[in-house]
Design a protein around this motif. Sequence first.
Motif, PDB file in Angstrom:
ATOM      1  N   SER A  91       0.828  -1.199   0.000  1.00  0.00           N
ATOM      2  CA  SER A  91       0.000   0.000   0.000  1.00  0.00           C
ATOM      3  C   SER A  91       0.866   1.255   0.000  1.00  0.00           C
ATOM      4  CB  SER A  91      -0.888  -0.022   1.237  1.00  0.00           C
ATOM      5  OG  SER A  91      -1.474   1.215   1.452  1.00  0.00           O
ATOM      6  N   ALA A  92       0.472   2.220  -0.809  1.00  0.00           N
ATOM      7  CA  ALA A  92       1.197   3.488  -0.849  1.00  0.00           C
ATOM      8  C   ALA A  92       1.113   4.203   0.498  1.00  0.00           C
ATOM      9  CB  ALA A  92       0.648   4.381  -1.959  1.00  0.00           C
ATOM     10  N   GLU A  93       0.022   3.981   1.232  1.00  0.00           N
ATOM     11  CA  GLU A  93      -0.088   4.601   2.554  1.00  0.00           C
ATOM     12  C   GLU A  93       0.989   4.078   3.486  1.00  0.00           C
ATOM     13  OE1 GLU A  93      -3.325   2.785   1.697  1.00  0.00           O
ATOM     14  OE2 GLU A  93      -3.537   4.488   0.377  1.00  0.00           O
ATOM     15  N   VAL A  94       1.302   2.792   3.358  1.00  0.00           N
ATOM     16  CA  VAL A  94       2.318   2.186   4.201  1.00  0.00           C
ATOM     17  C   VAL A  94       3.706   2.608   3.696  1.00  0.00           C
ATOM     18  CG1 VAL A  94       3.281   0.000   5.028  1.00  0.00           C
ATOM     19  CG2 VAL A  94       0.827   0.244   4.774  1.00  0.00           C
ATOM     20  N   GLY A  95       3.888   2.587   2.394  1.00  0.00           N
ATOM     21  CA  GLY A  95       5.143   3.029   1.791  1.00  0.00           C
ATOM     22  C   GLY A  95       6.304   2.086   1.995  1.00  0.00           C
ATOM     23  N   ARG A  96       6.016   0.867   2.372  1.00  0.00           N
ATOM     24  CA  ARG A  96       7.050  -0.141   2.622  1.00  0.00           C
ATOM     25  C   ARG A  96       6.383  -1.509   2.585  1.00  0.00           C
ATOM     26  NH1 ARG A  96       5.039  -1.866   7.037  1.00  0.00           N
ATOM     27  NH2 ARG A  96       4.301  -0.520   8.677  1.00  0.00           N
ATOM     28  N   PRO A  97       7.189  -2.559   2.496  1.00  0.00           N
ATOM     29  CA  PRO A  97       6.581  -3.904   2.549  1.00  0.00           C
ATOM     30  C   PRO A  97       5.854  -4.133   3.869  1.00  0.00           C
ATOM     31  CG  PRO A  97       8.819  -4.022   1.713  1.00  0.00           C
ATOM     32  CD  PRO A  97       8.625  -2.612   2.220  1.00  0.00           C
ATOM     33  N   ARG A 109      -2.486  14.049 -22.154  1.00  0.00           N
ATOM     34  CA  ARG A 109      -1.732  15.295 -22.327  1.00  0.00           C
ATOM     35  C   ARG A 109      -2.393  16.431 -21.537  1.00  0.00           C
ATOM     36  NH1 ARG A 109       0.379  14.281 -26.658  1.00  0.00           N
ATOM     37  NH2 ARG A 109      -1.480  14.205 -27.942  1.00  0.00           N
ATOM     38  N   ARG A 110      -3.726  16.516 -21.601  1.00  0.00           N
ATOM     39  CA  ARG A 110      -4.468  17.550 -20.876  1.00  0.00           C
ATOM     40  C   ARG A 110      -4.258  17.401 -19.369  1.00  0.00           C
ATOM     41  NH1 ARG A 110      -8.736  18.103 -18.038  1.00  0.00           N
ATOM     42  NH2 ARG A 110      -9.511  15.995 -18.289  1.00  0.00           N
ATOM     43  N   ILE A 111      -4.313  16.184 -18.880  1.00  0.00           N
ATOM     44  CA  ILE A 111      -4.106  15.941 -17.448  1.00  0.00           C
ATOM     45  C   ILE A 111      -2.681  16.320 -17.047  1.00  0.00           C
ATOM     46  CG2 ILE A 111      -3.941  14.126 -15.680  1.00  0.00           C
ATOM     47  CD1 ILE A 111      -6.274  12.714 -17.228  1.00  0.00           C
ATOM     48  N   ALA A 112      -1.713  15.905 -17.843  1.00  0.00           N
ATOM     49  CA  ALA A 112      -0.307  16.213 -17.542  1.00  0.00           C
ATOM     50  C   ALA A 112      -0.066  17.721 -17.519  1.00  0.00           C
ATOM     51  CB  ALA A 112       0.608  15.547 -18.554  1.00  0.00           C
ATOM     52  N   ASP A 166       4.701  20.836  -4.350  1.00  0.00           N
ATOM     53  CA  ASP A 166       4.213  19.968  -3.276  1.00  0.00           C
ATOM     54  C   ASP A 166       2.897  19.292  -3.654  1.00  0.00           C
ATOM     55  OD1 ASP A 166       3.026  22.563  -3.091  1.00  0.00           O
ATOM     56  OD2 ASP A 166       2.382  22.137  -1.036  1.00  0.00           O
ATOM     57  N   MET A 167       2.071  19.959  -4.434  1.00  0.00           N
ATOM     58  CA  MET A 167       0.810  19.347  -4.893  1.00  0.00           C
ATOM     59  C   MET A 167       1.084  18.303  -5.970  1.00  0.00           C
ATOM     60  SD  MET A 167      -1.881  22.444  -5.114  1.00  0.00           S
ATOM     61  CE  MET A 167      -2.720  23.031  -3.675  1.00  0.00           C
ATOM     62  N   ARG A 168       2.094  18.534  -6.801  1.00  0.00           N
ATOM     63  CA  ARG A 168       2.445  17.543  -7.829  1.00  0.00           C
ATOM     64  C   ARG A 168       2.828  16.225  -7.187  1.00  0.00           C
ATOM     65  NH1 ARG A 168       6.678  20.839 -11.064  1.00  0.00           N
ATOM     66  NH2 ARG A 168       5.594  22.762 -10.691  1.00  0.00           N
ATOM     67  N   GLU A 169       3.546  16.304  -6.085  1.00  0.00           N
ATOM     68  CA  GLU A 169       3.948  15.085  -5.386  1.00  0.00           C
ATOM     69  C   GLU A 169       2.720  14.324  -4.886  1.00  0.00           C
ATOM     70  OE1 GLU A 169       6.433  13.891  -1.423  1.00  0.00           O
ATOM     71  OE2 GLU A 169       7.203  15.543  -2.647  1.00  0.00           O
ATOM     72  N   THR A 170       1.745  15.046  -4.357  1.00  0.00           N
ATOM     73  CA  THR A 170       0.509  14.418  -3.884  1.00  0.00           C
ATOM     74  C   THR A 170      -0.231  13.758  -5.044  1.00  0.00           C
ATOM     75  OG1 THR A 170       0.309  16.040  -2.117  1.00  0.00           O
ATOM     76  CG2 THR A 170      -1.691  14.843  -2.712  1.00  0.00           C
ATOM     77  N   VAL A 171      -0.318  14.452  -6.174  1.00  0.00           N
ATOM     78  CA  VAL A 171      -0.979  13.887  -7.353  1.00  0.00           C
ATOM     79  C   VAL A 171      -0.222  12.652  -7.829  1.00  0.00           C
ATOM     80  CG1 VAL A 171      -1.572  14.309  -9.771  1.00  0.00           C
ATOM     81  CG2 VAL A 171      -2.053  16.059  -8.054  1.00  0.00           C
ATOM     82  N   ALA A 172       1.108  12.702  -7.812  1.00  0.00           N
ATOM     83  CA  ALA A 172       1.912  11.549  -8.243  1.00  0.00           C
ATOM     84  C   ALA A 172       1.633  10.339  -7.357  1.00  0.00           C
ATOM     85  CB  ALA A 172       3.393  11.901  -8.221  1.00  0.00           C
ATOM     86  N   ASP A 207       0.071   6.789  -8.551  1.00  0.00           N
ATOM     87  CA  ASP A 207       0.711   5.510  -8.237  1.00  0.00           C
ATOM     88  C   ASP A 207      -0.268   4.540  -7.599  1.00  0.00           C
ATOM     89  OD1 ASP A 207       3.124   6.304  -9.297  1.00  0.00           O
ATOM     90  OD2 ASP A 207       3.997   6.855  -7.348  1.00  0.00           O
ATOM     91  N   GLN A 208      -1.100   5.044  -6.685  1.00  0.00           N
ATOM     92  CA  GLN A 208      -2.096   4.187  -6.050  1.00  0.00           C
ATOM     93  C   GLN A 208      -3.097   3.669  -7.082  1.00  0.00           C
ATOM     94  OE1 GLN A 208      -3.676   6.768  -3.016  1.00  0.00           O
ATOM     95  NE2 GLN A 208      -2.314   5.936  -1.453  1.00  0.00           N
ATOM     96  N   LEU A 209      -3.536   4.543  -7.971  1.00  0.00           N
ATOM     97  CA  LEU A 209      -4.480   4.129  -9.011  1.00  0.00           C
ATOM     98  C   LEU A 209      -3.849   3.097  -9.938  1.00  0.00           C
ATOM     99  CD1 LEU A 209      -6.093   7.581  -9.832  1.00  0.00           C
ATOM    100  CD2 LEU A 209      -7.204   5.627  -8.738  1.00  0.00           C
ATOM    101  N   ARG A 210      -2.583   3.292 -10.283  1.00  0.00           N
ATOM    102  CA  ARG A 210      -1.890   2.301 -11.129  1.00  0.00           C
ATOM    103  C   ARG A 210      -1.834   0.954 -10.435  1.00  0.00           C
ATOM    104  NH1 ARG A 210       3.221   5.853 -12.767  1.00  0.00           N
ATOM    105  NH2 ARG A 210       2.369   6.889 -14.571  1.00  0.00           N
TER     106      ARG A 210
END
Length: 163
Positions: free
Chosen positions: A27-33, A124-127, A136-142, A146-149
């Motif tokens: 899980s991305a929330e955990v950020g580790r195994p 392209r529009r989203i990017a 700092d917001m870009r990092e949150t979106v990234a 990642d979670q959606l992927r």
Amino acid sequence: MKTQGDTEESAAQFAERFNRLNQVLYSAEVGRPYTEQEIAAQVGLSTSQVSNLRNGRSLPRADRAHRLAQLYGVTADFFFLPPDAPYVVDVESQLDAIEQERRGVPQHRANRSAGSSAGDDEVRRIAEGVADLPPDMRETVAKLVDQLRQVAGRRRLRRHSRS
């Protein structure tokens, strides 16, 4: 009839694949195994049972293998099929791609689902919209992407396993 050697080999293969999934899919929330305690709580095993599985000392019952597989978004077949089985090869390929992406290695366009075919204009529009955000917001979106992927990858694995 399975011999002691067959059982040990199967337990070693199970442990190898279980550990591989745990190292790559979390899980991305955990950020580790996941820890053995987290796995045990999510799957309904004791920590000693998880330890035995991770160390190749035992094999799980079918229901437990199924619950572990569900945790990582694969089928229980992944743990038991031979290494050259198409499903195992496909899962391993996706795990490799996730590891490469985490290391920042660019993926071949064929391995990417975003930006391919008719969706290019939308991507392209989203990017472009994300590029206008403060760093700092870009990092949150990234992180959200990642979670959606990860969720989408699990769904692809499940659909693939059903066919």
